[in-house]
Write a protein that holds these residues in place. Sequence first.
Motif, PDB file in Angstrom:
ATOM      1  N   ASP A 103      -2.396   2.841  -2.465  1.00 36.62           N
ATOM      2  CA  ASP A 103      -3.711   2.251  -2.712  1.00 36.62           C
ATOM      3  C   ASP A 103      -3.922   1.109  -1.715  1.00 36.62           C
ATOM      4  OD1 ASP A 103      -5.945   0.781  -3.780  1.00 36.62           O
ATOM      5  OD2 ASP A 103      -5.524   1.630  -5.756  1.00 36.62           O
TER       6      ASP A 103
ATOM      7  N   ASP B  23     -12.187   6.349  -0.128  1.00 37.58           N
ATOM      8  CA  ASP B  23     -10.991   6.798  -0.832  1.00 37.58           C
ATOM      9  C   ASP B  23      -9.967   5.675  -0.788  1.00 37.58           C
ATOM     10  OD1 ASP B  23      -8.335   8.048  -1.310  1.00 37.58           O
ATOM     11  OD2 ASP B  23      -9.481   9.913  -1.348  1.00 37.58           O
ATOM     12  N   HIS B  24      -9.494   5.229  -1.950  1.00 34.88           N
ATOM     13  CA  HIS B  24      -8.624   4.052  -1.979  1.00 34.88           C
ATOM     14  C   HIS B  24      -7.270   4.299  -1.334  1.00 34.88           C
ATOM     15  CE1 HIS B  24      -6.175   5.718  -5.264  1.00 34.88           C
ATOM     16  NE2 HIS B  24      -7.302   6.048  -5.879  1.00 34.88           N
TER      17      HIS B  24
ATOM     18  N   ALA C 154      -9.024  -7.008  -6.202  1.00 36.04           N
ATOM     19  CA  ALA C 154      -8.669  -5.594  -6.107  1.00 36.04           C
ATOM     20  C   ALA C 154      -8.436  -4.970  -7.479  1.00 36.04           C
ATOM     21  CB  ALA C 154      -7.423  -5.429  -5.245  1.00 36.04           C
TER      22      ALA C 154
ATOM     23  N   ARG D  68      -6.746  -0.892  -1.548  1.00 32.83           N
ATOM     24  CA  ARG D  68      -7.800  -1.844  -1.911  1.00 32.83           C
ATOM     25  C   ARG D  68      -7.320  -3.284  -1.809  1.00 32.83           C
ATOM     26  NH1 ARG D  68      -9.762   1.290  -7.308  1.00 32.83           N
ATOM     27  NH2 ARG D  68      -7.511   1.708  -7.314  1.00 32.83           N
TER      28      ARG D  68
ATOM     29  N   SER E 165       0.823  -1.214   0.000  1.00 34.42           N
ATOM     30  CA  SER E 165       0.000   0.000   0.000  1.00 34.42           C
ATOM     31  C   SER E 165       0.851   1.255   0.000  1.00 34.42           C
ATOM     32  CB  SER E 165      -0.932   0.000   1.220  1.00 34.42           C
ATOM     33  OG  SER E 165      -1.868  -1.042   1.132  1.00 34.42           O
TER      34      SER E 165
END
Length: 638
Positions: free
Chosen positions: A360, A568-569, A402, A362, A355
């Motif tokens: 991101d 919000d990713h 994802a 997700r 991440s």
Amino acid sequence: MPAPGFPTLPLAAFTDERDADTFSLRLERYGDDLLASLRAVYGDDLGDLPARLLEVLTRGFRDRPTDLRRLDEARLLRPDWLQGPEMVGYVAYADRFAGTLAGVGERLDYLEGLGVRYFHLMPLLRPREGENDGGYAVADYRAVRPDLGTMDDLAELARGLRGRGISLVLDLVLNHVAREHDWAERARVGEEKYRAYFHIHPDRTLPDLYERTLPEVFPDFAPGNFTWDDGAGGWVWTTFNAYQWDLNWGNPDVWLEFVDLILFLANQGVEVFRLDAIAFLWKRLGTACQNEPEVHHLTRALRAAARIVAPAVAFKAEAIVAPAELMGYLGRGVHHGRVSDMAYHNSLMVQLWSSLASRDTRLFAEALRAFPPKPTNTTWGVYVRCHDDIGWAISDEDAGRAGLGGAAHRHFLSDFYSGEFPGSFARGLVFQHNPQTGDRRISGSAASLAGLEAALEAGDAGRVDDAVRRLLLLHAVILGFGGVPLLYMGDELALLNDHGYADVPDHAADNRWVHRPRMDWELAERVPSEPDTPAGRVNAGLRHLIATRQSLPHLHASVESGPMPSPDHRMLLLRRDHPLGVMVQAYNFSEAEVVLPAWALREVLGAEAVDALTGSRLHLDRPTLRLEGYRALWLMAT
């Protein structure tokens, strides 16, 4: 009365009636569990194994020191001792931390001041001389590395730690021993008893059949899984290195040897055993010889034996495997909560770095969502970095949900953290590139991977600030996730890669030593007076996170952290449903400010919440909430 399946207790072995009663009650409590697990592996006819086991257990109980017996009683009264929010771990090599075991003993004020309650000293039992896989090629389990001290020094250190409420954690290498171990030496000279402790084949017939399905752990410098040994006159199973001989756990004598070793070390004061390479114990033709069901029976039997003599002891499984397999090491089905007390949450570590690189979350949320719940009496070991390389254990299934390609994302992460990807902030090294699978693992200290090394070289204050914030964000996640957060030595000082590892002959071939620097005690002493330096900021921020964690019962490990839908990713939202109230954690994995719709939190927390990290009140009845780059929030309803 003796437990069914065991012979009559040798009452003469006990000094008083109370000891005999205590031992008898524990044997009655765990005996059925113990023998049932052994029968599941070795068959219904255990022969004289129960009698020999009883002798080992009785001797271990009789030899147990008085203060450790008191600890046993305290742990029986508080079986969740490993799950509380006060548990914060620290991991170090003894020599790189303080030179010797006596030197470590002189640094206990530092550990206590940091808030440490769990202290893992990396392999220190006597290894083979020369190359020894970082200490994981053990030549003698009953002796300490001579340069570190003696077994008496280890027991003295354990007493010092115990007096401060800190548990000593030690590696127990289960899958293999050094070629120079007494068992292996006796096997090589033809003693049949000890040849049966290993997998020795006269020709390549069986090794070739096994290797059709066996992966290679170290393809660069230890390809294959078998090594010809002239002395043994055969092909020896060597999963990791030619000098590490895999043990034959199909032989009950091997299991009994390890019961004896565990009790010996427990009586020196070891409280937690890290069961190294546990996934590899059982060999079955046509499989990868990992995660076989017998492994869980064997571990459950070891745990039951330890409970009889030393119930203060806990087991931690070093099983770096897929989530579906990982739960077996904490206990599924009939084994539920009866195998290991703790396991590494390797996926959490991988997703932290994933991440951070992608900005991101997700994939992070999908990976957590796919995790089955663990037994409530167990805990996770959670960490930002460890002594090992980072392998990109990201499943194609999680990646697909994802919207990513698994192979492509793994390739991206290797490029990013080796510094090859354009715009990367990281300074890592590729470890064990396998051209056949495309696997490229990464070595590097947390600070260097988070961008501090490159930022300092560039003299860019803004990039330094980002790197510090990244380090604190990563540690906020592990300290808030639930489990035992494991701080790797030097990360509290933002130590950079040690590129001098290549100048040490024993380390030069293994670039994992780049993130195993020596402790900088001069820096540790300076940081309180240098609060504006990167080390000072990281140290102060981490100490604040630890103190906040230790004040929050909401972080008890019996409660799971689960992902919430995030608008919000770039934001990871985690929810913890504790009896005292819901806790929501929010983490911004980008350097940019995120404007978060407040309804995402208001639905769970109501109109107002308090951030435990700052003490500030947040009004969630407003439309939005602004979080600056790499901000962490631990929110509870007012």
